[in-house]
Design an enzyme around this catalytic site. Structure first.
Site, mmCIF file in Angstrom:
data_model
loop_
_atom_site.group_PDB
_atom_site.id
_atom_site.type_symbol
_atom_site.label_atom_id
_atom_site.label_comp_id
_atom_site.label_asym_id
_atom_site.label_seq_id
_atom_site.Cartn_x
_atom_site.Cartn_y
_atom_site.Cartn_z
ATOM 1 N N GLY A 117 60.103 64.236 -72.654
ATOM 2 C CA GLY A 117 60.063 62.969 -71.949
ATOM 3 C C GLY A 117 61.355 62.182 -71.915
ATOM 4 N N TRP A 157 64.039 62.610 -70.014
ATOM 5 C CA TRP A 157 64.436 62.298 -68.632
ATOM 6 C C TRP A 157 63.474 61.292 -68.008
ATOM 7 C CZ3 TRP A 157 67.039 66.386 -65.055
ATOM 8 C CH2 TRP A 157 68.219 66.847 -65.670
ATOM 9 N N ASP A 211 50.707 73.747 -64.438
ATOM 10 C CA ASP A 211 51.741 74.605 -63.864
ATOM 11 C C ASP A 211 52.170 74.004 -62.539
ATOM 12 O OD1 ASP A 211 53.202 76.574 -62.558
ATOM 13 O OD2 ASP A 211 51.932 78.211 -63.270
ATOM 14 N N ASP A 222 65.007 69.798 -65.656
ATOM 15 C CA ASP A 222 65.858 70.219 -66.773
ATOM 16 C C ASP A 222 65.266 71.457 -67.445
ATOM 17 O OD1 ASP A 222 68.143 69.865 -68.402
ATOM 18 O OD2 ASP A 222 66.941 68.892 -69.958
ATOM 19 N N LYS A 263 68.557 72.538 -63.267
ATOM 20 C CA LYS A 263 69.433 73.174 -64.249
ATOM 21 C C LYS A 263 69.402 74.687 -64.068
ATOM 22 C CE LYS A 263 68.473 73.186 -68.808
ATOM 23 N NZ LYS A 263 68.453 72.584 -70.161
#
Length: 258
Positions: A48, A50, A86, A111, A151
């Site tokens: 959490g 971000w 998902d 990320d 990322k």
């Protein structure tokens, strides 16, 4: 003091759940991603960090939705919602779209990283796979003009990933935040300005000019998308070639002899 210790200790002192919070702060400073009132989707959001940064930047007027297979401990922020599931599952996507609303998200951030095996080529390939999944979800939820951050580990498949993302945005660039560990090969692809136009550069069309803009260019519309046509007047029907496409409008030039 080693850089990883600096950011780890800062996170503890400043109440962030992960040192990665500073990566998003630095990405935002570099690419101007977050703003007051924005709608943000964070994919792979646990634990959490971000979410905390995004919630601070968009303020109470904005919304932040986090998605992860793991449970995300509740944050003390009224503008944050979380979904456990998902991100590629249709039920999870449906919940996400309901929370984002029909206008879509302004920013999608990810990320996510794979569980590391120590075999670099495999870890790189898995990171690219996760980045592609985030990109595909972004195409479902991003509004025109929206931004994407994913990322990925540097490697042989990076250029192919960039080449696939690039046509959907005004541009894509690589950013390496200072908060990334010095020995890490991670980087972030920042894609700015999603393009949802029904036309592409080079297309030739016959269009009715229905209005004139402030700069004197004729205005035509294609499925609600505005094209500014140089040298065209209201009431004309002209053949044009598209010369530039932005997220919410484009430019064209006449190719007829009128």
């Amino acid at each position: 003091m080693a850089r990883k210790d600096e950011y780890y200790n800062r996170a503890k002192q400043e109440g962030y759940r992960a040192r990665s919070a500073y990566k998003l702060q630095q990405l935002d400073e570099t690419a101007n991603l977050l703003h007051r009132g924005a709608s943000v989707v964070d994919l792979g959001a646990a634990p959490g960090g971000w979410l905390q940064v995004a919630a601070e930047e968009v303020g109470p007027e904005g919304t932040v939705v986090g998605v992860d297979l793991q449970r995300i401990k509740s944050l003390d922020a009224e503008n944050v919602e979380t979904i456990r599931g998902d991100m590629t599952d249709e039920d999870t996507k449906s919940k996400l779209l309901d929370l984002v609303g029909e206008d879509g998200a302004d920013v999608v951030i990810s990320d996510m990283a794979p569980n590391m095996t120590g075999e670099y080529s495999l870890d790189h390939a898995r990171s690219v796979y996760l980045a592609r999944q985030a990109f595909e979800v972004a195409m479902d939820v991003l509004d025109a003009g929206g931004d994407l951050v994913v990322k990925v580990f540097d490697g042989q498949d990076l250029q192919d990933l960039k080449d696939d993302i690039d046509p959907e945005f005004q541009y894509v660039r690589e950013v390496r935040p200072q908060a990334s560990r010095k020995q890490s090969s991670e980087l972030y692809l920042v894609a700015k300005g999603r393009i949802t136009a029904p036309v592409s550069v080079g297309d030739e069309l016959e269009l009715d000019i229905t209005d004139v803009g402030n700069e004197g260019d004729g205005i035509a519309r294609v499925d609600g998308f505005t094209l500014f046509v140089s040298g065209a007047d209201e009431g004309e029907t002209v053949r044009v070639r598209v010369t530039d496409v932005k997220p919410k409008f484009g430019f064209a030039e006449r190719v007829d002899d009128s």
